[in-house]
Design a protein around this motif. Sequence first.
Motif, mmCIF file in Angstrom:
data_model
loop_
_atom_site.group_PDB
_atom_site.id
_atom_site.type_symbol
_atom_site.label_atom_id
_atom_site.label_comp_id
_atom_site.label_asym_id
_atom_site.label_seq_id
_atom_site.Cartn_x
_atom_site.Cartn_y
_atom_site.Cartn_z
ATOM 1 N N PHE A 311 0.849 -1.186 0.000
ATOM 2 C CA PHE A 311 0.000 0.000 0.000
ATOM 3 C C PHE A 311 0.888 1.241 0.000
ATOM 4 O O PHE A 311 1.696 1.435 0.913
ATOM 5 N N LEU A 312 0.714 2.082 -1.012
ATOM 6 C CA LEU A 312 1.493 3.315 -1.139
ATOM 7 C C LEU A 312 0.548 4.436 -1.533
ATOM 8 O O LEU A 312 -0.239 4.284 -2.469
ATOM 9 N N GLY A 313 0.650 5.567 -0.843
ATOM 10 C CA GLY A 313 -0.170 6.692 -1.278
ATOM 11 C C GLY A 313 -0.487 7.672 -0.171
ATOM 12 O O GLY A 313 0.116 7.654 0.911
ATOM 13 N N GLN A 314 -1.454 8.530 -0.463
ATOM 14 C CA GLN A 314 -1.949 9.526 0.485
ATOM 15 C C GLN A 314 -3.272 9.039 1.042
ATOM 16 O O GLN A 314 -4.132 8.554 0.295
ATOM 17 N N ALA A 315 -3.447 9.147 2.349
ATOM 18 C CA ALA A 315 -4.618 8.587 3.008
ATOM 19 C C ALA A 315 -5.879 9.354 2.652
ATOM 20 O O ALA A 315 -5.870 10.596 2.635
ATOM 21 N N GLY A 337 12.686 1.779 -4.616
ATOM 22 C CA GLY A 337 11.606 2.314 -5.432
ATOM 23 C C GLY A 337 10.518 2.965 -4.606
ATOM 24 O O GLY A 337 9.963 4.008 -4.982
ATOM 25 N N THR A 338 10.198 2.348 -3.461
ATOM 26 C CA THR A 338 9.196 2.927 -2.570
ATOM 27 C C THR A 338 9.632 4.291 -2.078
ATOM 28 O O THR A 338 8.855 5.256 -2.069
ATOM 29 N N ALA A 339 10.883 4.412 -1.645
ATOM 30 C CA ALA A 339 11.393 5.698 -1.166
ATOM 31 C C ALA A 339 11.383 6.739 -2.272
ATOM 32 O O ALA A 339 11.098 7.919 -2.023
ATOM 33 N N LEU A 340 11.677 6.313 -3.490
ATOM 34 C CA LEU A 340 11.700 7.247 -4.611
ATOM 35 C C LEU A 340 10.310 7.821 -4.872
ATOM 36 O O LEU A 340 10.135 9.053 -4.949
ATOM 37 N N LEU A 347 6.711 15.418 -1.339
ATOM 38 C CA LEU A 347 7.249 16.733 -1.695
ATOM 39 C C LEU A 347 6.414 17.451 -2.758
ATOM 40 O O LEU A 347 6.792 18.514 -3.251
ATOM 41 N N GLY A 348 5.282 16.854 -3.120
ATOM 42 C CA GLY A 348 4.388 17.494 -4.073
ATOM 43 C C GLY A 348 4.808 17.347 -5.515
ATOM 44 O O GLY A 348 4.366 18.120 -6.386
ATOM 45 N N GLN A 349 5.625 16.349 -5.812
ATOM 46 C CA GLN A 349 6.109 16.110 -7.165
ATOM 47 C C GLN A 349 5.357 14.927 -7.782
ATOM 48 O O GLN A 349 4.660 14.183 -7.092
ATOM 49 N N GLU A 350 5.517 14.751 -9.080
ATOM 50 C CA GLU A 350 4.954 13.576 -9.743
ATOM 51 C C GLU A 350 5.720 12.339 -9.259
ATOM 52 O O GLU A 350 6.956 12.309 -9.339
ATOM 53 N N PRO A 351 5.024 11.296 -8.785
ATOM 54 C CA PRO A 351 5.730 10.144 -8.231
ATOM 55 C C PRO A 351 6.504 9.324 -9.257
ATOM 56 O O PRO A 351 7.410 8.566 -8.886
ATOM 57 N N GLY A 352 6.155 9.438 -10.537
ATOM 58 C CA GLY A 352 6.865 8.672 -11.565
ATOM 59 C C GLY A 352 6.349 7.262 -11.735
ATOM 60 O O GLY A 352 6.923 6.472 -12.496
ATOM 61 N N LEU A 353 5.277 6.915 -11.027
ATOM 62 C CA LEU A 353 4.651 5.597 -11.119
ATOM 63 C C LEU A 353 3.182 5.776 -10.775
ATOM 64 O O LEU A 353 2.851 6.492 -9.823
#
Length: 365
Positions: A311-315, A337-340, A347-353
């Motif tokens: 699970f990865l994301g914003q709640a 990859g998770t940390a990236l 940080l408000g950037q595009e996650p790239g995935l």
Amino acid sequence: MSDLIIVGGGVIGLTLAWKLAEQGAEVQLIEQGQLGREASWAGAGMLPPADLQVAQAPLARLRALSHPLWPAWSEQLLIETGIDNGYVDCGALELVYSTEEMTETELQLKNEGVEFKHLFVDELRQNHPVLSDNISAVFHIPAMGQVRNPRHLKALVAAAALRGVKLIEGEPVSSFETSSGKIKGVRTPLRTYRADQVCITTGAWSAQLGQQLGLQIPVRPVRGQIALLRKQPLPFTHILQHKEQYLVPRPDGRILIGSTMEEVGFVKSNTVTGISGLLRFATETVPALKNAELERTWSGLRPGSPDGIPFLGQAPGCDNLYYACGHFRDGLQLSAGTALVMSRLILGQEPGLDLAPYSLERKLD
């Protein structure tokens, strides 16, 4: 007040803290026990490859993002801390016992974009004579790597500290202060910590923590037992795998055998049945290991998710809460990859995935 509080000090939380601090973020990390001493420490350290241009399955895509980062990040840790995490490209042999296994394994490797070579009986016996005669073929996977988990965790702790991360051990989170859809404070029995954002990286304990926020995080503990042998000289230098079991040779003459998968709750111990099964797998795979020394055994609690995908994301419903948990057997290999992607998201950037397949709101069978 800091920029971010990370709750959970395993490989996911520590790697995220290191990489965010590298970009100038002020980070506090709170761990209920000792940093890096749960599932992250207990694992085998295998780093399987995948190709982001080919892989479609969520787990394989995250692995493909993570795998190419390991050489440079390992070197960076060594430069920053002086600690060698034991990263090495050792390759792997995926063992095959039947035509059905041959077909299934080949399809999976192709679907993930993994380079491999078939070794059939004659070539197998010539190049890998220590393997059991019951093995009919192998897939040689040259891009498989490995690290030494305890060394890697030690390096991450040191690197995070050097980057200014405030590392807090022995303080379980007891509750949260919330207001207007945001977390205002993170309470432990000793004090309240404050930050603009919070990220949950608590592994097998994530469900309990989520409940305090009214958040359903369906992660459960799955015990894995491991045995460690000593054999000099090493009879093989590639990782040997068959389905969920593996033998990982270390350059110092040790061989790690893993691993069981047991639904026993938060019981972290070794059993006769579990360890004897691992030893049987080892000796049936490499008969020469019957004379190896059994050095030690241990176990860890993996954070299992219902579909095996983290699970990865914003709640949902909380503007400043993030989560990265449920990595099951793959926490260490997916940590880069998770940390990236999580550092970019925070940080408000595009996650790239595309993170939809990893969302808490995805459909679970």
